[in-house]
Design an enzyme around this catalytic site. Structure first.
Site, mmCIF file in Angstrom:
data_model
loop_
_atom_site.group_PDB
_atom_site.id
_atom_site.type_symbol
_atom_site.label_atom_id
_atom_site.label_comp_id
_atom_site.label_asym_id
_atom_site.label_seq_id
_atom_site.Cartn_x
_atom_site.Cartn_y
_atom_site.Cartn_z
ATOM 1 N N CYS A 8 94.168 -8.841 3.639
ATOM 2 C CA CYS A 8 95.088 -8.528 2.556
ATOM 3 C C CYS A 8 94.615 -7.195 2.022
ATOM 4 C CB CYS A 8 95.057 -9.580 1.451
ATOM 5 S SG CYS A 8 96.010 -9.045 0.012
ATOM 6 N N CYS A 29 94.541 -7.173 -2.041
ATOM 7 C CA CYS A 29 93.625 -8.029 -2.809
ATOM 8 C C CYS A 29 92.987 -9.046 -1.890
ATOM 9 C CB CYS A 29 94.334 -8.675 -3.985
ATOM 10 S SG CYS A 29 95.877 -9.501 -3.579
ATOM 11 N N SER A 30 93.407 -10.285 -1.972
ATOM 12 C CA SER A 30 92.693 -11.315 -1.217
ATOM 13 C C SER A 30 93.609 -12.454 -0.791
ATOM 14 C CB SER A 30 91.551 -11.871 -2.074
ATOM 15 O OG SER A 30 92.081 -12.363 -3.298
ATOM 16 N N CYS A 31 94.899 -12.165 -0.537
ATOM 17 C CA CYS A 31 95.812 -13.220 -0.116
ATOM 18 C C CYS A 31 95.267 -13.883 1.154
ATOM 19 C CB CYS A 31 97.203 -12.649 0.139
ATOM 20 S SG CYS A 31 97.958 -12.017 -1.379
HETATM 21 FE FE FE Z 1 96.599 -10.281 -1.885
#
Ligand code: FE
Length: 214
Positions: free
Chosen positions: A113, A116-118
């Site tokens: 991602c 961010c951190s999906c």
């Molecule tokens: Fe994300």
């Protein structure tokens, strides 16, 4: 907030980004228990580690193993991963639009991602620290083969490397190639071979040799 499709939390004032909601709750609980003297040592971190490395990815591993042994399930998983995962009893937060993609001799996918951190929680659990860190997020797009090499993964020059950018709408996970030497294995035995990192696409699964299977 309305202008980008990646709609959660970016710069919008609260700081749940680096820690998931579950992690925040776990840390709050940990602080309380420490204050009361109930808890000593790195217990909560160990629980988070367990979810990150073992329990979470085991769901994905079961789906991958099923896909390896059942061509019809494989087709359903590739067609609609959220529904196919639900067949196994998994789903929920961060799993509304899962997409499974298959690695093969001709194409190697790796997920990231970039914003961010999906991450596909229902199949992989909590994302590992490195997945959320800027170096991975920026570099895997720019120099995927180099990043893969740092994970010990060499992808042949004739294999296409594709980086899939997960986001709020689509969360990818990888069906790794079934390793050599696993022909006689049961679905349960196969599931035990499937690692988190292989479903992120940063590693490939090694061939199984001789008696290691048992
Ligand atoms: Fe994300």
């Amino acid at each position: 907030m309305t202008t980008h499709s990646h709609s959660h939390d970016h710069g919008s004032g609260h700081h749940t980004h680096d820690l998931s909601e579950g992690e925040v709750r776990a840390r709050a609980l940990e602080s309380l228990l420490r204050e009361k003297g109930v808890l000593q040592g790195p217990v909560i971190d160990e629980i988070i580690e367990t979810y990150t490395n073992d329990i979470g990815p085991m769901n994905g591993a079961k789906a991958v193993a099923r896909a390896w042994v059942d061509p019809q399930y494989r087709a359903r998983l590739l067609d609609n991963a959220t529904a196919a995962i639900a067949e196994l009893g998994f789903g929920g937060m961060e799993g509304e639009n899962l997409r499974a993609v298959e690695n093969s001799d001709s194409v190697h996918h790796v997920i990231v991602c970039t914003l961010c951190s999906c991450y596909p929680w229902p199949v992989l659990g909590l994302p590992p620290r490195w997945y959320k860190d800027t170096p991975y997020r920026s570099r895997v797009v720019r120099e995927p083969r180099k990043v893969l090499a740092e994970f010990g993964t060499t992808v042949g020059e004739d294999t296409d490397v594709r980086v899939l950018d997960s986001n709020v709408e689509v969360r990818y996970f990888i069906i790794p190639q079934r390793p050599a030497g696993t022909d006689g294995m049961t679905e349960d035995e196969l599931a035990k071979l499937v690692t988190r990192d292989s479903m992120v696409g940063v590693t490939v699964l090694p061939a199984v040799t001789g008696t290691e299977a048992a």
